[in-house]
Scaffold this active site. Structure first.
Site, PDB file in Angstrom:
ATOM      1  CD  GLU A  16       7.499  -1.068  -1.455  1.00  0.00           C
ATOM      2  OE1 GLU A  16       7.066  -1.899  -2.303  1.00  0.00           O
ATOM      3  OE2 GLU A  16       8.473  -1.308  -0.709  1.00  0.00           O
ATOM      4  NE  ARG A  17      -1.814  -0.353  -4.664  1.00  0.00           N
ATOM      5  CZ  ARG A  17      -1.846  -1.345  -3.759  1.00  0.00           C
ATOM      6  NH1 ARG A  17      -1.092  -2.401  -3.914  1.00  0.00           N
ATOM      7  NH2 ARG A  17      -2.619  -1.284  -2.704  1.00  0.00           N
ATOM      8  CG  ASN A  18      -1.974   3.660  -2.693  1.00  0.00           C
ATOM      9  OD1 ASN A  18      -2.666   3.850  -3.683  1.00  0.00           O
ATOM     10  ND2 ASN A  18      -2.051   2.552  -1.975  1.00  0.00           N
ATOM     11  CE1 TYR A  19      -0.653   9.181  -0.117  1.00  0.00           C
ATOM     12  CE2 TYR A  19      -1.018   6.944   0.676  1.00  0.00           C
ATOM     13  CZ  TYR A  19      -1.488   8.207   0.379  1.00  0.00           C
ATOM     14  OH  TYR A  19      -2.815   8.510   0.589  1.00  0.00           O
TER      15      TYR A  19
ATOM     16  CG  PHE B 136      -1.672   1.295   1.387  1.00  0.00           C
ATOM     17  CD1 PHE B 136      -2.866   1.515   0.723  1.00  0.00           C
ATOM     18  CD2 PHE B 136      -1.180   2.310   2.207  1.00  0.00           C
ATOM     19  CE1 PHE B 136      -3.558   2.714   0.853  1.00  0.00           C
ATOM     20  CE2 PHE B 136      -1.855   3.520   2.348  1.00  0.00           C
ATOM     21  CZ  PHE B 136      -3.050   3.712   1.668  1.00  0.00           C
TER      22      PHE B 136
END
Length: 189
Positions: free
Chosen positions: A111-114, A109
């Site tokens: 790494e993917r989003n922020y 979450f």
């Protein structure tokens, strides 16, 4: 969010939870760098490795209204890491059940989003009798102000390991008050 989590968080939000006794051995510690965590990605995460650097410790959660602060924390990390600041994310499910994920889910979450690149610990408790020893120490050092009230509560640790102070969840990573405190506590180069 389950009713159980909601009911559990209400006393915390209202500040009705009495402080837990701080174990004497924890209260006697002189430095935040004396504590250890497990890393979110696995393995040991001794804080001693950050001794001599300023450290911003933040209890984080993926399903919180403050979750977008991850972007600001990453920006802070990118801007200040070469100047001697460590941003340390500490996932916790203590407030409203807002961090229900596994270590792998939390990592994905973030790494993917922020694009989170700063160090993160495994998920731990930050309040109550099960709180990680660092959080018990912070409470011992700062009194009631040392107990996080919600996700994204921030603590600034000086390069010598003493706690400079705590900053509420509403203090964003780019808040001038926080930036000023960080600048004042960076290690001398």
């Amino acid at each position: 969010m389950t009713i159980k989590h909601l009911l559990r968080s209400i006393p915390l939000v209202l500040g009705l939870v009495s402080t837990q006794p701080i174990p004497p051995a924890v209260a006697a510690m002189n430095s935040a760098f004396e504590f250890d965590f497990k890393a979110l990605k696995g393995g040991d995460l001794p804080l001693k490795q950050y001794e001599g650097k300023a450290m911003l410790v933040v209890n984080v959660a993926s399903k919180c209204g403050f979750t977008p602060q991850y972007a600001g924390l990453e920006k802070l990390w990118q801007q200040y890491r070469d100047k001697g600041l460590i941003v340390l994310g500490v996932p916790s499910n203590d407030f409203g059940g807002q961090e229900p994920g596994t270590s792998s889910e939390i990592q994905q979450f973030c790494e993917r989003n922020y694009s989170v690149d700063f160090p993160m610990t495994e998920k731990v408790a930050v309040t109550g009798s099960e709180a990680h020893p660092l959080y018990k120490w912070l409470e011992a050092k700062l009194g009631d102000d040392g107990r996080p009230r919600w996700n994204f509560y921030k603590y600034l640790i000086a390069p010598d390991g003493h706690v400079v102070g705590g900053f509420s969840s509403k203090v964003t990573p780019d808040d001038p008050k926080l930036i000023s405190a960080i600048d004042a506590n960076l290690p001398a180069h």
